[in-house]
Design an enzyme around this catalytic site. Structure first.
Site, PDB file in Angstrom:
ATOM      1  CB  SER A 198      -5.224 -10.124   3.401  1.00  0.00           C
ATOM      2  OG  SER A 198      -5.589 -11.407   2.925  1.00  0.00           O
ATOM      3  CE1 TYR A 239     -11.298  -5.065  14.887  1.00  0.00           C
ATOM      4  CE2 TYR A 239      -9.412  -6.536  15.017  1.00  0.00           C
ATOM      5  CZ  TYR A 239     -10.776  -6.324  15.104  1.00  0.00           C
ATOM      6  OH  TYR A 239     -11.612  -7.366  15.421  1.00  0.00           O
ATOM      7  CE  LYS A 274      -7.661  -2.056  -3.141  1.00  0.00           C
ATOM      8  NZ  LYS A 274      -6.840  -3.177  -3.539  1.00  0.00           N
ATOM      9  CB  CYS A 311      16.240 -20.705 -23.084  1.00  0.00           C
ATOM     10  SG  CYS A 311      14.536 -21.302 -23.207  1.00  0.00           S
ATOM     11  CB  CYS A 369      14.196 -21.574 -19.338  1.00  0.00           C
ATOM     12  SG  CYS A 369      13.705 -19.878 -19.731  1.00  0.00           S
TER      13      CYS A 369
END
Length: 670
Positions: free
Chosen positions: A81, A224, A310, A410, A431
């Site tokens: 990544s 790519y 981004k 729980c 839980c």
């Protein structure tokens, strides 16, 4: 018969040409009716004369309804990544790192970052032979039959100047128009809606019915090229050649010779991306020279020669209706805002993360508030503020949001550890979401990779009473699973086979799968390489753990606390008895030496025999430590060509021994 064969080949060639014009050039040269007529004629001829069948025929694009499972295939080149940035200052920092790392002129290729599902296409002799998903980056699923249905992906390349064998990588995408039509139809059929085009594309690509894939009209943008004998040493030029061979290469590319060029590219597409037919979430900048890419190398997770910028998230305003709370596998309590539906970045948002108690208090949230919502990196919705001016006329304003005191699952009183923002449920063995969450982590792809099991199946097995921890998976009975209404014999066989295969997963991934707090993939690998087996880790003192590179006090104490619990020791022993790997393989152990024990080595420059990343692995393999900067603690400076003058000057000033790559290879006897 020769006439029949010639006619079949003529039809294939014509249909390939029409496909290319329509799906790649976006310039149709034949009507849909005439295209369908030619396709039907070819299908009839191929059925009548099977001796002339061809897996690369245009008829293979229609798919079939044969149900199949996917085979995992190793990537020849890992699919890593990219590192993400969110500000222009970080792009500047990337540019400076590249300049300092190369010490020579370089060019950057700017491209859009498409929000789809990654794919690697393998071509041999100009024919598509395999399509592999990213998977865990090392291995992925073979989805060749499904990819053949995507008409913008060439089955046979045009021209003849392409390499004998190479890979093309890119994104499988679902265009906005297809996504909206698909969700409209699913809503009409009262089926669950896809969250966004990326999820829809990924789900479609993994369909076990290629006819369904064909009907979804997926697209593919390639960006790519990899291989041993590529036509040029320049990424941008290779893509221009790939366009001539029939690949759909995005037009949104720019050669950048300066930071100003890169900033202009960002500014232009930050606005104009909204007019594109597919989803984008950023820009990718890559060093164009393949030689320079090799010299810059990789970190553990991403290439140093590329970065993703981004786009800033879109914002919307909507009403907060309630807050619910989710329990994670480590007991973390995450608050979730339930909202009036609002359109954001191409999707309808109904829920958003509130992260933790501190965020809630800083926002001064009230039920009924009008809140600002955005997508962090355009993926995960979050609340970033409150429109307090709207409160005066808001008759629906309710009480202030206060974080809960007890676990919603729980009923156990929550605790908050010193120095942490999150609240936790300490009832880890009682839980249900924590119990099931640990099992889901254990079976995940990056851990034990037990396919066929998912959250719903784990939930079913838990409620039946078959599994209370992951070790119970190795005691499951195939006939019992096959008897369940939702599964059946085939699913049962697949699950049992995947469980059996998991016994071959290497030790470092087993250690990660245990789910020890703060022990991620990298830390698990460090611990496995340092101690070689589970028993040595169990008995290790805190000081011994801290002595391992990148292991600090927090991680060391977490490891000690985990193995101090008898339940966890019993869990490990049950896994061991089931045949799960609890030590490094003999080959891995034998490849390690202590030749460089105690040595701290700094690497600088470019090399002839191996990349910088390979030298880092060699240093660790032989007991040394690699660091990024020269200091009084540095033992050697491993110097290559074009090394940084500042490091050389400092090494000389401190009297650090400077060695060449030949010196280093002799030191480790390689």
């Amino acid at each position: 018969m020769d006439e029949i064969k010639t006619h079949i080949e003529h039809l294939r060639k014509q249909l390939d040409e029409y496909n290319y014009n329509y799906y790649v050039l976006n310039s149709p040269t034949i009507s849909d009716i005439d295209f369908d007529r030619m396709m039907a004629e070819l299908q009839n001829l191929e059925e009548k004369y099977p001796e002339y069948s061809d897996p690369h025929s245009p008829t293979q694009r229609v798919g079939n309804d044969i149900n199949k499972s996917f085979t995992q295939v190793a990537h020849k080149y890992p699919m890593l990544s990219l590192g993400n940035t969110y500000t222009k200052d970080e792009v500047v920092a990337f540019y400076e790192r590249v300049r300092n790392g190369l010490n020579e002129d370089f060019k950057i290729t700017g491209e859009l970052k498409y929000d789809g599902t990654s794919i690697s296409l393998v071509y041999i002799g100009g024919k598509l032979v395999r399509a592999i998903t990213r998977g865990d980056g090392v291995r992925g699923d073979d989805v060749t039959d499904n990819v053949k249905t995507i008409r913008s992906i060439p089955l046979q390349l045009r021209g003849s100047d392409y390499p004998a064998e190479f890979e093309m990588r890119g994104e499988i995408l679902m265009p906005w128009s297809v996504f909206e039509s698909l969700n409209t139809e699913r809503e009409r059929q009262e089926e669950p809606l896809f969250a966004n085009p990326r999820n829809a594309a990924a789900g479609t690509l993994k369909s076990q019915n290629s006819a369904v894939v064909a009907s979804r009209n997926l697209d593919a943008y390639l960006y790519y090229m990899l291989g041993e004998n590529l036509p040029t040493e320049d990424h941008y030029e290779n893509l221009q050649l790939a366009r001539k061979w029939g690949f759909k290469i995005p037009e949104a590319m720019k050669e950048c010779y300066s930071l100003d060029d890169m900033m202009d590219f960002i500014s232009y597409w930050d606005e104009n991306r909204k007019n594109l037919p597919v989803a984008t979430d950023g820009i990718v900048f890559k060093v164009s020279s393949l030689r320079q890419q090799r010299n810059l190398g990789y970190t553990a997770k991403s290439p140093r020669w590329a970065i993703a910028y981004k786009f800033q998230a879109e914002k919307a305003v909507t009403r907060l209706n309630s807050v619910s709370y989710q329990v994670g596998r480590t007991g973390t309590i995450t608050p979730v805002a339930n909202l009036d539906p609002v359109q954001l970045s191409g999707t309808v948002v109904k829920r958003a993360s509130l992260h933790n108690d501190d965020i809630i208090q800083s926002l001064d949230l009230h039920i009924g508030d009008m809140v600002y919502v955005e997508k962090g990196g355009e993926i995960i919705p979050k609340i970033t503020g409150v429109d307090k001016d709207a409160r005066g006329e808001n008759i629906m304003l309710g009480e202030r949001v206060k974080f809960i005191k007890k676990c919603p699952e729980c009923g156990t009183f929550l605790i908050r550890y010193e120095g942490e923002a999150a609240w936790y449920c300490p009832n880890e063995f009682g839980c249900p979401p924590q119990i099931k969450g640990r099992i889901e982590h254990f079976i995940s792809r990056r851990a034990m990779n037990i396919e066929g099991l998912g959250p719903e199946t784990i939930d079913l097995f838990y409620h039946i009473g078959w599994v209370e921890n992951a070790a119970d998976l190795y005691t499951l009975n195939e006939n019992d699973i096959a008897g369940l209404e939702r599964l059946g014999e085939k699913s049962a066989a697949n699950i049992m086979r995947a469980v059996e295969d998991s016994k071959n997963v290497p030790f470092e991934r087993v250690l990660f799968a245990l789910g020890i707090r703060y022990v991620g993939e990298t830390v698990a690998k460090k611990l496995a390489m340092a101690f070689t087996n589970i028993d040595r880790i169990i008995s290790a003192e805190e000081e011994e753990l801290i002595a391992v590179d990148e292991i600090g006090t927090r991680i060391a104490r977490s490891v000690r606390d985990y193995f101090a619990q008898e339940r966890n020791i019993d869990f490990v022993n049950r896994l061991r008895n089931a045949g799960v790997q609890m030590s490094l393989s003999e080959d891995r152990i034998l490849s390690q030496t202590d030749i460089l024990k105690g040595a701290t080595i700094v690497i600088s420059g470019t090399f002839s025999h191996h990349s910088r990343d390979e030298y880092k692995l060699m240093i660790e393999q032989h007991g040394g430590k690699n660091t990024g900067s020269v200091s009084a603690k540095t033992t050697y400076l491993l110097a290559g060509d074009n090394m940084g003058p500042a490091k050389l000057e400092k090494a000389n000033k401190l009297g650090i021994k400077i060695i060449s790559e030949e010196d280093f290879l002799r030191m480790i006897d390689k």
